[in-house]
Enzyme design. Sequence first.
Site, PDB file in Angstrom:
ATOM      1  N   CYS A 136      32.332  -2.455 -26.693  1.00 38.02           N
ATOM      2  CA  CYS A 136      33.143  -1.512 -27.471  1.00 38.02           C
ATOM      3  C   CYS A 136      33.690  -0.386 -26.592  1.00 38.02           C
ATOM      4  O   CYS A 136      34.901  -0.144 -26.553  1.00 38.02           O
ATOM      5  CB  CYS A 136      32.330  -0.959 -28.635  1.00 38.02           C
TER       6      CYS A 136
HETATM    7  N1  LIG Z   1      27.202  -2.571 -32.727  1.00 38.87           N
HETATM    8  C1  LIG Z   1      28.288  -2.479 -31.983  1.00 38.87           C
HETATM    9  O1  LIG Z   1      29.044  -1.520 -32.082  1.00 38.87           O
HETATM   10  C2  LIG Z   1      28.611  -3.537 -31.007  1.00 38.87           C
HETATM   11  C3  LIG Z   1      27.738  -4.555 -30.692  1.00 38.87           C
HETATM   12  N2  LIG Z   1      28.062  -5.487 -29.765  1.00 38.87           N
HETATM   13  C4  LIG Z   1      27.122  -6.529 -29.409  1.00 38.87           C
HETATM   14  O2  LIG Z   1      27.090  -7.489 -30.463  1.00 38.87           O
HETATM   15  C5  LIG Z   1      25.787  -8.022 -30.607  1.00 38.87           C
HETATM   16  C6  LIG Z   1      25.304  -7.774 -32.029  1.00 38.87           C
HETATM   17  O3  LIG Z   1      25.317  -6.376 -32.248  1.00 38.87           O
HETATM   18  P1  LIG Z   1      24.878  -5.715 -33.638  1.00 38.87           P
HETATM   19  O4  LIG Z   1      25.472  -6.480 -34.758  1.00 38.87           O
HETATM   20  O5  LIG Z   1      25.139  -4.278 -33.513  1.00 38.87           O
HETATM   21  O6  LIG Z   1      23.316  -5.972 -33.545  1.00 38.87           O
HETATM   22  P2  LIG Z   1      22.233  -5.839 -34.665  1.00 38.87           P
HETATM   23  O7  LIG Z   1      21.030  -5.314 -34.028  1.00 38.87           O
HETATM   24  O8  LIG Z   1      22.800  -5.060 -35.810  1.00 38.87           O
HETATM   25  O9  LIG Z   1      22.030  -7.367 -35.106  1.00 38.87           O
HETATM   26  C7  LIG Z   1      21.413  -8.291 -34.290  1.00 38.87           C
HETATM   27  C8  LIG Z   1      21.357  -9.624 -35.000  1.00 38.87           C
HETATM   28  O10 LIG Z   1      20.573 -10.506 -34.215  1.00 38.87           O
HETATM   29  C9  LIG Z   1      19.415 -10.952 -34.944  1.00 38.87           C
HETATM   30  N3  LIG Z   1      18.298 -10.787 -34.013  1.00 38.87           N
HETATM   31  C10 LIG Z   1      17.700  -9.643 -33.601  1.00 38.87           C
HETATM   32  N4  LIG Z   1      16.759  -9.893 -32.682  1.00 38.87           N
HETATM   33  C11 LIG Z   1      16.773 -11.239 -32.480  1.00 38.87           C
HETATM   34  C12 LIG Z   1      16.045 -12.125 -31.641  1.00 38.87           C
HETATM   35  N5  LIG Z   1      15.084 -11.676 -30.830  1.00 38.87           N
HETATM   36  N6  LIG Z   1      16.325 -13.433 -31.702  1.00 38.87           N
HETATM   37  C13 LIG Z   1      17.278 -13.900 -32.548  1.00 38.87           C
HETATM   38  N7  LIG Z   1      17.990 -13.114 -33.376  1.00 38.87           N
HETATM   39  C14 LIG Z   1      17.750 -11.791 -33.333  1.00 38.87           C
HETATM   40  C15 LIG Z   1      19.309 -10.056 -36.148  1.00 38.87           C
HETATM   41  O11 LIG Z   1      18.932 -10.789 -37.327  1.00 38.87           O
HETATM   42  P3  LIG Z   1      17.457 -11.202 -37.700  1.00 38.87           P
HETATM   43  O12 LIG Z   1      16.552 -10.198 -36.992  1.00 38.87           O
HETATM   44  O13 LIG Z   1      17.412 -11.101 -39.188  1.00 38.87           O
HETATM   45  O14 LIG Z   1      17.318 -12.589 -37.186  1.00 38.87           O
HETATM   46  C16 LIG Z   1      20.734  -9.597 -36.362  1.00 38.87           C
HETATM   47  O15 LIG Z   1      21.433 -10.540 -37.161  1.00 38.87           O
HETATM   48  C17 LIG Z   1      24.916  -7.343 -29.541  1.00 38.87           C
HETATM   49  O16 LIG Z   1      24.870  -8.129 -28.379  1.00 38.87           O
HETATM   50  C18 LIG Z   1      25.690  -6.066 -29.268  1.00 38.87           C
HETATM   51  O17 LIG Z   1      25.412  -5.573 -27.996  1.00 38.87           O
HETATM   52  C19 LIG Z   1      29.284  -5.515 -29.163  1.00 38.87           C
HETATM   53  C20 LIG Z   1      30.203  -4.548 -29.441  1.00 38.87           C
HETATM   54  C21 LIG Z   1      29.930  -3.467 -30.374  1.00 38.87           C
HETATM   55  C1  LIG Z   2      25.583   3.680 -29.172  1.00 40.74           C
HETATM   56  C2  LIG Z   2      25.149   2.476 -28.383  1.00 40.74           C
HETATM   57  O1  LIG Z   2      23.988   2.299 -28.102  1.00 40.74           O
HETATM   58  N1  LIG Z   2      26.095   1.645 -28.001  1.00 40.74           N
HETATM   59  C3  LIG Z   2      25.841   0.439 -27.260  1.00 40.74           C
HETATM   60  C4  LIG Z   2      27.115  -0.287 -26.983  1.00 40.74           C
HETATM   61  C5  LIG Z   2      27.431  -1.337 -27.993  1.00 40.74           C
HETATM   62  C6  LIG Z   2      28.143  -2.528 -27.368  1.00 40.74           C
HETATM   63  O2  LIG Z   2      29.322  -2.668 -27.164  1.00 40.74           O
HETATM   64  O3  LIG Z   2      27.323  -3.405 -26.953  1.00 40.74           O
HETATM   65  P1  LIG Z   2      27.128  -4.501 -25.843  1.00 40.74           P
HETATM   66  O4  LIG Z   2      27.829  -4.163 -24.588  1.00 40.74           O
HETATM   67  O5  LIG Z   2      25.666  -4.481 -25.630  1.00 40.74           O
HETATM   68  O6  LIG Z   2      27.652  -5.721 -26.445  1.00 40.74           O
HETATM   69  C7  LIG Z   2      25.198   0.739 -25.909  1.00 40.74           C
HETATM   70  O7  LIG Z   2      25.465   1.762 -25.312  1.00 40.74           O
HETATM   71  O8  LIG Z   2      24.507  -0.168 -25.403  1.00 40.74           O
END
Ligand SMILES: NC(=O)C1=CN([C@@H]2O[C@H](COP(=O)(O)OP(=O)(O)OC[C@H]3O[C@@H](n4cnc5c(N)ncnc54)[C@H](OP(=O)(O)O)[C@@H]3O)[C@@H](O)[C@H]2O)C=CC1
Ligand SMILES: CC(=O)N[C@@H](CCC(=O)OP(=O)(O)O)C(=O)O
Length: 318
Positions: A136
């Site tokens: 992001c």
């Molecule tokens: N949040 C953001 O702004 C952004 C996030 N990302 C990336 O996208 C991905 C998802 O982010 P986000 O939706 O915020 O993450 P969350 O923590 O909100 O969700 C993670 C998901 O993975 C599952 N999960 C958690 N731990 C495990 C595990 N050990 N094994 C298998 N499944 C697992 C959870 O479901 P359950 O535990 O029920 O199985 C849940 O569905 C990450 O890699 C993050 O870095 C990228 C850009 C922006």
């Molecule tokens: C506030 C906060 O913790 N933000 C996340 C970035 C989210 C994201 O883009 O995640 P990935 O690069 O892990 O996909 C961080 O700094 O790690």
Amino acid sequence: MADSKKSIGIVGARGHTGAELIRLVAAHPSLELAYVSSRELDGQRVDAHVAEYRGDLCYSSPAHEDLPGLGAHIVVLALPNGKAAACVEAFDAAGKDPVIVDLSADYRFDKQWYYGLPELTRGKWRGEKRISNPGCYATAIQLSIAPLKDVLAAPPVCFGVSGYSGAGTTPSDKNNPELLRDNLMPYALTGHVHEKEASWHLGIPVEFMPHVAPHFRGLTVTTNLYLSRAHKREDIQALFQHRYGSEKLVRVVDEAPWVSRIAGKHHVEVGGFAMSSDGKRVVVVATLDNLLKGAATQAMQNINRAIGVDEYTAIPAH
Ligand SMILES: NC(=O)C1=CN([C@@H]2O[C@H](COP(=O)(O)OP(=O)(O)OC[C@H]3O[C@@H](n4cnc5c(N)ncnc54)[C@H](OP(=O)(O)O)[C@@H]3O)[C@@H](O)[C@H]2O)C=CC1
Ligand SMILES: CC(=O)N[C@@H](CCC(=O)OP(=O)(O)O)C(=O)O
């Protein structure tokens, strides 16, 4: 399932980004959810958690090895960092080759994968079915710097502030509303993965200092750029307009954009363009919704391209 639709599975669908993707898929004319995985929500109806989804699907919790047998045309991995490889290996082992879009940082430095930041890398896609979705902050950083890459005198310095949804749903200080109240929490002030990611993909060193704030969604990146020669503000604006004028999801604005106005929106705003009196320094401000253009919307742009439909299909204009 109608033959004309492609099926899509979301692995890690309980999370913030997974939920946003379910919303986008629910409104998509060419996609149909095949499965959505969550260990915690296993067996529960999707429409009980994501109101925009209309259908009878329930969350399931397949083992990695069972994913290839579920047969989706497209698989989105929305798992925490470090968890994607086991899924990818399961598809390789089964000889299955769906389009895989990984939202984590795990394949962003892998040259076998296409890095999908369409506004900057659209022309580099060679039909790869493995797509790494940018981070992001890294999206906002790269879009802020790319138009000025050739006129820089020093590494750009980026100050980032994210809403706490950026830290996912696993409890930590960075998504604890109690600790964040009236607070701004600095972290990973050198060496954040997005610093490496933006540097790698721009091909120049970038310095990045992230913070997390009490709001839920939306991030700001304020970038200080030293220029190799004096510029007028109009020159800088013209470079941004030239680069992004025809982009539907990048708006070049005059004033520095506010994060409160980007929450829930699918585009990026970039503006400010504050000049020093000698014209050799400019400050650029970018905002985006970390869950949308920072994750799910960008993934949808990449999926749309991979399945051969218009890049903006099912992405609302506002
Ligand atoms: N949040 C953001 O702004 C952004 C996030 N990302 C990336 O996208 C991905 C998802 O982010 P986000 O939706 O915020 O993450 P969350 O923590 O909100 O969700 C993670 C998901 O993975 C599952 N999960 C958690 N731990 C495990 C595990 N050990 N094994 C298998 N499944 C697992 C959870 O479901 P359950 O535990 O029920 O199985 C849940 O569905 C990450 O890699 C993050 O870095 C990228 C850009 C922006
Ligand atoms: C506030 C906060 O913790 N933000 C996340 C970035 C989210 C994201 O883009 O995640 P990935 O690069 O892990 O996909 C961080 O700094 O790690």
